[in-house]
Scaffold this motif. Structure first.
Motif, PDB file in Angstrom:
ATOM      1  N   GLU A 177       9.965  11.333  -7.577  1.00  0.00           N
ATOM      2  CA  GLU A 177       9.104  10.620  -6.634  1.00  0.00           C
ATOM      3  C   GLU A 177       9.932   9.971  -5.537  1.00  0.00           C
ATOM      4  N   LEU A 178       9.483  10.146  -4.309  1.00  0.00           N
ATOM      5  CA  LEU A 178      10.118   9.531  -3.152  1.00  0.00           C
ATOM      6  C   LEU A 178       9.227   8.400  -2.663  1.00  0.00           C
ATOM      7  N   ASN A 179       9.802   7.224  -2.498  1.00  0.00           N
ATOM      8  CA  ASN A 179       9.118   6.096  -1.876  1.00  0.00           C
ATOM      9  C   ASN A 179       9.936   5.712  -0.660  1.00  0.00           C
ATOM     10  N   LEU A 180       9.297   5.733   0.490  1.00  0.00           N
ATOM     11  CA  LEU A 180      10.003   5.531   1.746  1.00  0.00           C
ATOM     12  C   LEU A 180       9.209   4.572   2.611  1.00  0.00           C
ATOM     13  N   ARG A 181       9.890   3.633   3.236  1.00  0.00           N
ATOM     14  CA  ARG A 181       9.236   2.719   4.167  1.00  0.00           C
ATOM     15  C   ARG A 181       9.984   2.758   5.481  1.00  0.00           C
ATOM     16  N   VAL A 182       9.252   2.952   6.551  1.00  0.00           N
ATOM     17  CA  VAL A 182       9.822   2.973   7.893  1.00  0.00           C
ATOM     18  C   VAL A 182       9.159   1.849   8.668  1.00  0.00           C
ATOM     19  N   ASP A 183       9.957   0.900   9.145  1.00  0.00           N
ATOM     20  CA  ASP A 183       9.409  -0.229   9.897  1.00  0.00           C
ATOM     21  C   ASP A 183       9.271   0.138  11.368  1.00  0.00           C
ATOM     22  N   ALA A 184       8.476   1.157  11.601  1.00  0.00           N
ATOM     23  CA  ALA A 184       8.177   1.638  12.950  1.00  0.00           C
ATOM     24  C   ALA A 184       6.936   2.504  12.846  1.00  0.00           C
ATOM     25  N   LEU A 185       6.338   2.773  13.970  1.00  0.00           N
ATOM     26  CA  LEU A 185       5.143   3.600  13.982  1.00  0.00           C
ATOM     27  C   LEU A 185       5.192   4.513  15.187  1.00  0.00           C
ATOM     28  N   THR A 186       5.136   5.815  14.932  1.00  0.00           N
ATOM     29  CA  THR A 186       5.142   6.797  16.012  1.00  0.00           C
ATOM     30  C   THR A 186       4.458   8.069  15.527  1.00  0.00           C
ATOM     31  N   THR A 187       3.938   8.818  16.476  1.00  0.00           N
ATOM     32  CA  THR A 187       3.369  10.121  16.136  1.00  0.00           C
ATOM     33  C   THR A 187       4.325  11.244  16.547  1.00  0.00           C
ATOM     34  N   GLN A 188       5.507  10.885  16.987  1.00  0.00           N
ATOM     35  CA  GLN A 188       6.481  11.884  17.425  1.00  0.00           C
ATOM     36  C   GLN A 188       7.254  12.386  16.215  1.00  0.00           C
ATOM     37  N   VAL A 206      -4.097   0.159   7.676  1.00  0.00           N
ATOM     38  CA  VAL A 206      -4.366  -1.239   7.366  1.00  0.00           C
ATOM     39  C   VAL A 206      -3.799  -2.124   8.469  1.00  0.00           C
ATOM     40  N   GLU A 207      -4.308  -3.341   8.532  1.00  0.00           N
ATOM     41  CA  GLU A 207      -3.762  -4.324   9.446  1.00  0.00           C
ATOM     42  C   GLU A 207      -2.577  -4.998   8.765  1.00  0.00           C
ATOM     43  N   GLY A 208      -1.502  -5.171   9.484  1.00  0.00           N
ATOM     44  CA  GLY A 208      -0.312  -5.777   8.901  1.00  0.00           C
ATOM     45  C   GLY A 208       0.364  -6.707   9.885  1.00  0.00           C
ATOM     46  N   ASP A 209       1.550  -7.178   9.525  1.00  0.00           N
ATOM     47  CA  ASP A 209       2.311  -8.080  10.393  1.00  0.00           C
ATOM     48  C   ASP A 209       2.970  -7.337  11.549  1.00  0.00           C
ATOM     49  N   GLY A 210       3.173  -6.069  11.370  1.00  0.00           N
ATOM     50  CA  GLY A 210       3.823  -5.269  12.400  1.00  0.00           C
ATOM     51  C   GLY A 210       3.720  -3.811  12.045  1.00  0.00           C
ATOM     52  N   PRO A 211       4.261  -2.938  12.888  1.00  0.00           N
ATOM     53  CA  PRO A 211       4.179  -1.507  12.614  1.00  0.00           C
ATOM     54  C   PRO A 211       5.038  -1.113  11.413  1.00  0.00           C
ATOM     55  N   ARG A 212       4.439  -0.335  10.516  1.00  0.00           N
ATOM     56  CA  ARG A 212       5.156   0.110   9.322  1.00  0.00           C
ATOM     57  C   ARG A 212       4.447   1.334   8.756  1.00  0.00           C
ATOM     58  N   ILE A 213       5.236   2.235   8.207  1.00  0.00           N
ATOM     59  CA  ILE A 213       4.684   3.378   7.500  1.00  0.00           C
ATOM     60  C   ILE A 213       5.337   3.405   6.127  1.00  0.00           C
ATOM     61  N   ALA A 214       4.512   3.424   5.092  1.00  0.00           N
ATOM     62  CA  ALA A 214       5.005   3.542   3.719  1.00  0.00           C
ATOM     63  C   ALA A 214       4.551   4.896   3.189  1.00  0.00           C
ATOM     64  N   VAL A 215       5.466   5.626   2.600  1.00  0.00           N
ATOM     65  CA  VAL A 215       5.187   6.981   2.135  1.00  0.00           C
ATOM     66  C   VAL A 215       5.592   7.123   0.675  1.00  0.00           C
ATOM     67  N   THR A 216       4.728   7.733  -0.111  1.00  0.00           N
ATOM     68  CA  THR A 216       5.069   8.149  -1.466  1.00  0.00           C
ATOM     69  C   THR A 216       4.791   9.644  -1.546  1.00  0.00           C
ATOM     70  N   ALA A 217       5.782  10.413  -1.948  1.00  0.00           N
ATOM     71  CA  ALA A 217       5.634  11.858  -2.122  1.00  0.00           C
ATOM     72  C   ALA A 217       6.123  12.203  -3.512  1.00  0.00           C
ATOM     73  N   ARG A 218       5.308  12.943  -4.255  1.00  0.00           N
ATOM     74  CA  ARG A 218       5.702  13.313  -5.622  1.00  0.00           C
ATOM     75  C   ARG A 218       5.057  14.639  -5.999  1.00  0.00           C
ATOM     76  N   PRO A 219       5.718  15.356  -6.904  1.00  0.00           N
ATOM     77  CA  PRO A 219       5.099  16.587  -7.408  1.00  0.00           C
ATOM     78  C   PRO A 219       3.789  16.226  -8.106  1.00  0.00           C
ATOM     79  N   MET A 220       2.798  17.083  -7.930  1.00  0.00           N
ATOM     80  CA  MET A 220       1.513  16.847  -8.587  1.00  0.00           C
ATOM     81  C   MET A 220       1.636  17.143 -10.066  1.00  0.00           C
ATOM     82  N   LYS A 221       1.015  16.307 -10.844  1.00  0.00           N
ATOM     83  CA  LYS A 221       0.961  16.545 -12.281  1.00  0.00           C
ATOM     84  C   LYS A 221      -0.254  17.420 -12.560  1.00  0.00           C
TER      85      LYS A 221
END
Length: 112
Positions: free
Chosen positions: A5-16, A89-104
């Protein structure tokens, strides 16, 4: 990384996707030198946070950018993603949190 499982947080927001791809790719090259993309079905959960006063991003564009960035790093092709959940969601600032995992495997019980 926790197992597969990968858990990743990026404190930025972009569609690029190019910016995400280079940022995530560089992170994996430095921190996970042995990580290789895997085959099989995946599920990906993305939470997009934005500040109240800022314009909000389209969830589909952000999701596409994230999936493009994970391709070749976590999985070989984004067609391997069989379940995708994107929440804004509304937050304090731009952030993207990602969880990627193989499906069980899901076991479906038949009627008795």
């Amino acid at each position: 990384m926790s197992g597969d499982e990968l858990n990743l947080r990026v404190d930025a927001l972009t569609t690029q996707s190019g910016r995400f791809k280079s940022l995530i790719g560089e992170f994996f090259r430095l921190e996970f030198k042995r990580a290789r993309p895997k085959w099989g079905p995946y599920e990906v959960c993305i939470e997009i946070a934005h500040a109240r006063d800022t314009s909000s991003q389209d969830v589909d564009r952000v999701a596409k950018a994230v999936l493009d960035a994970l391709t070749g790093v976590v999985f070989h092709d984004d067609s391997q993603v069989e379940r995708l959940l994107v929440t804004k969601v509304e937050g304090d600032g731009p952030r993207i949190a990602v969880t990627a995992r193989p499906m069980k495997p899901v076991r479906i019980l038949e009627d008795a």
